[in-house]
Design an enzyme around this catalytic site. Structure first.
Site, PDB file in Angstrom:
ATOM      1  CG  PHE A   1     -44.729  -6.306  34.684  1.00  0.00           C
ATOM      2  CD1 PHE A   1     -46.010  -6.187  35.070  1.00  0.00           C
ATOM      3  CD2 PHE A   1     -43.755  -7.318  35.293  1.00  0.00           C
ATOM      4  CE1 PHE A   1     -46.759  -7.301  35.769  1.00  0.00           C
ATOM      5  CE2 PHE A   1     -44.579  -8.525  35.983  1.00  0.00           C
ATOM      6  CZ  PHE A   1     -45.992  -8.336  36.047  1.00  0.00           C
TER       7      PHE A   1
ATOM      8  CG  ASP B   1     -41.490  -8.509  29.431  1.00  0.00           C
ATOM      9  OD1 ASP B   1     -41.873  -9.493  28.905  1.00  0.00           O
ATOM     10  OD2 ASP B   1     -41.339  -8.468  30.621  1.00  0.00           O
TER      11      ASP B   1
ATOM     12  CE1 TYR C   1     -47.763 -15.526  33.495  1.00  0.00           C
ATOM     13  CE2 TYR C   1     -45.845 -16.973  33.440  1.00  0.00           C
ATOM     14  CZ  TYR C   1     -46.607 -15.743  33.801  1.00  0.00           C
ATOM     15  OH  TYR C   1     -45.823 -14.817  34.340  1.00  0.00           O
ATOM     16  CE  LYS C   2     -48.446 -12.354  31.995  1.00  0.00           C
ATOM     17  NZ  LYS C   2     -47.259 -11.519  32.034  1.00  0.00           N
TER      18      LYS C   2
ATOM     19  NE  ARG D   1     -54.620  -7.114  33.052  1.00  0.00           N
ATOM     20  CZ  ARG D   1     -53.538  -7.814  33.203  1.00  0.00           C
ATOM     21  NH1 ARG D   1     -52.395  -7.099  32.762  1.00  0.00           N
ATOM     22  NH2 ARG D   1     -53.628  -8.663  34.049  1.00  0.00           N
TER      23      ARG D   1
HETATM   24  C1  LIG Z   1     -46.420 -11.495  33.261  1.00  0.00           C
HETATM   25  C2  LIG Z   1     -45.391 -10.527  33.084  1.00  0.00           C
HETATM   26  C3  LIG Z   1     -44.051 -11.113  33.563  1.00  0.00           C
HETATM   27  C4  LIG Z   1     -44.093 -12.296  34.196  1.00  0.00           C
HETATM   28  O1  LIG Z   1     -42.650 -12.423  35.046  1.00  0.00           O
HETATM   29  P1  LIG Z   1     -42.703 -13.942  35.710  1.00  0.00           P
HETATM   30  O2  LIG Z   1     -41.189 -13.806  36.083  1.00  0.00           O
HETATM   31  O3  LIG Z   1     -42.887 -15.010  34.598  1.00  0.00           O
HETATM   32  O4  LIG Z   1     -43.613 -14.105  36.703  1.00  0.00           O
HETATM   33  C5  LIG Z   1     -42.920 -10.402  33.233  1.00  0.00           C
HETATM   34  N1  LIG Z   1     -42.973  -9.034  32.742  1.00  0.00           N
HETATM   35  C6  LIG Z   1     -44.182  -8.755  32.194  1.00  0.00           C
HETATM   36  C7  LIG Z   1     -44.334  -7.290  31.318  1.00  0.00           C
HETATM   37  C8  LIG Z   1     -45.198  -9.276  32.476  1.00  0.00           C
HETATM   38  O5  LIG Z   1     -46.456  -8.993  32.093  1.00  0.00           O
END
Ligand SMILES: *Cc1c(COP(=O)(O)O)cnc(C)c1O
Length: 394
Positions: A110, A179, A204-205, A353
């Site tokens: 990411f 992560d 939040y996911k 997606r």
């Molecule tokens: C959604 C997501 C994040 C989100 O990071 P925030 O700091 O909460 O915005 C981080 N890493 C991955 C792999 C994600 O999918």
């Protein structure tokens, strides 16, 4: 039947396939936050920090999330965002391996993770080794300080073998930082069982904590007294209210806190986690695999020759809780589906997606969603000019 659909508020006429970006709203969160605002904050004011356990919330909620990711109590704490927690734990990990020179990650990680890995590597004079997803283990060697990966890839849903990669890192004395943004609440994770060192993730996911809900950090018990994080705020202090002139980290997971806990957001998240009460992550996983197999089979049956190709692994055991397809006009496909009430999302480059949250999705939703997808493609709706305009959040 969905596993716990009645535990969610879902708008009529919507098939929600974006629970991997923003989970749906569980019932009960409004009442809970209303009570915290009116009865606790409103009435008891500052006494609420003691009287209503506000200071304990980062630990209490952390332990609840721990139970969903295979972490025994006392190893997960809620704080900040995933990005900030990555920063803290990247620094913490590298400081434990001062003589080593590399961080192993993958190019497909990411972007926020990549940015932070690059920045912390620069600050600590390490090099970043980019490996293909299939070649991570081969990239780990005696120079590796840390392997930092996202367990489930955000674009494709491809899932790494956490046990094998963690063991490979440990064999050469490296640490691992996972992560779990697309894993927590979606697939079974055994952090303690895999002997993982460090992990972060957002809520939040698939955990449905609401927009911007606080992230979590996991640090294995055996490392608590060894790891130090760089954001030495007062809430990570051994005695925050002693107001000492210098920083002394508290024993245990609390040292990964920095500032005052977001009480309202934690109350929402705490109530949202009730949706998982009594639900086994293995049941969630089985349901998810059955939903995703149906999705792919229906696309094969109804969208043949329409330009979609599966971007997720074909093997359901190697997929997280989403199916992704590439399409030349992917952005338009998603916009046309949204107009029909089928909400997925789009990720560059050309990826449609579809997140599959088994707590509230039914087989009939998948069936109907793919019927809409086939219709959109058959009628060329996705190339209509009104669907080409990019919004800020895709
Ligand atoms: C959604 C997501 C994040 C989100 O990071 P925030 O700091 O909460 O915005 C981080 N890493 C991955 C792999 C994600 O999918």
């Amino acid at each position: 039947m969905a596993i716990a659909r009645q535990r969610f508020e879902l708008p009529d006429g919507v098939i929600y396939l974006d629970g991997n970006s923003l989970g749906a709203r569980p019932r009960g969160v409004v009442e809970r936050v209303q009570s915290v605002i009116v009865d606790e904050w409103g009435r008891d004011l500052i006494a609420s920090w003691n009287a209503h356990g506000w200071m304990e919330l980062p630990h209490k909620v952390g332990d609840r999330i721990g139970s969903l990711i295979g972490a025994a109590a006392g190893q997960v704490v809620m704080a900040d965002s995933t990005s900030v927690n990555l920063y803290k734990l990247l620094h913490g990990a590298l400081a434990l391996r001062p003589d080593r020179t590399t961080i192993v990650t993958e190019a497909e990680n990411f972007p926020s993770d990549r940015y932070l890995i690059d920045a912390v590597a620069r600050q600590r004079s390490c090099a970043v080794v980019l490996a293909d997803a299939e070649a991570i283990v081969d990239a780990i060697d005696a120079n590796t300080a840390l392997v930092c990966l996202t367990h489930v890839n955000y674009r494709t849903g491809r899932m790494h073998d956490m046990a094998a990669i963690t063991a490979a890192a440990h064999r050469v004395g490296a640490l691992v930082l996972w992560d779990l943004a697309h894993s927590a609440g979606a697939v079974p994770v055994e952090l303690d069982g895999c002997d993982v060192d460090l992990a972060v993730g957002c809520t939040y996911k698939f955990l449905n904590g609401g927009p911007g809900s606080p992230a979590f950090a996991y640090v294995a018990q055996r490392l608590h007294d060894l790891v130090h994080q760089p954001i030495t705020g007062w809430l990570g202090h051994a005695e925050p209210f002693a107001m000492r002139p210098t920083f002394e980290p508290v024993a245990g997971i609390g040292r990964f806190l920095a500032g005052t806990p977001p009480v309202l957001a934690l109350a929402v998240l705490d109530a949202a986690l009730d949706a998982f009460d009594g639900v086994s992550m293995h049941a969630v996983h089985d349901k998810m695999m059955s939903l995703s197999e149906l999705f792919i089979a229906r696309v094969d049956a109804t969208c043949d020759g329409r330009g979609l190709s599966l971007a997720s692994p074909a093997d359901p055991l190697r997929r997280g809780s989403q199916v992704s397809f590439t399409h030349e006009h992917g952005y338009g496909v998603i916009q046309a589906l949204i107009e029909r009430g089928v909400v997925g999302d789009y990720r560059e480059p050309a990826i449609c997606r579809f997140g599959l949250a088994p707590l509230y999705l039914r087989h009939t939703d998948i069936w109907d969603a793919v019927d809409h997808l086939a219709d959109v493609l058959q009628h060329g709706e996705h190339i209509a000019p009104r669907f080409q305009q990019r919004l800020a959040v895709t």
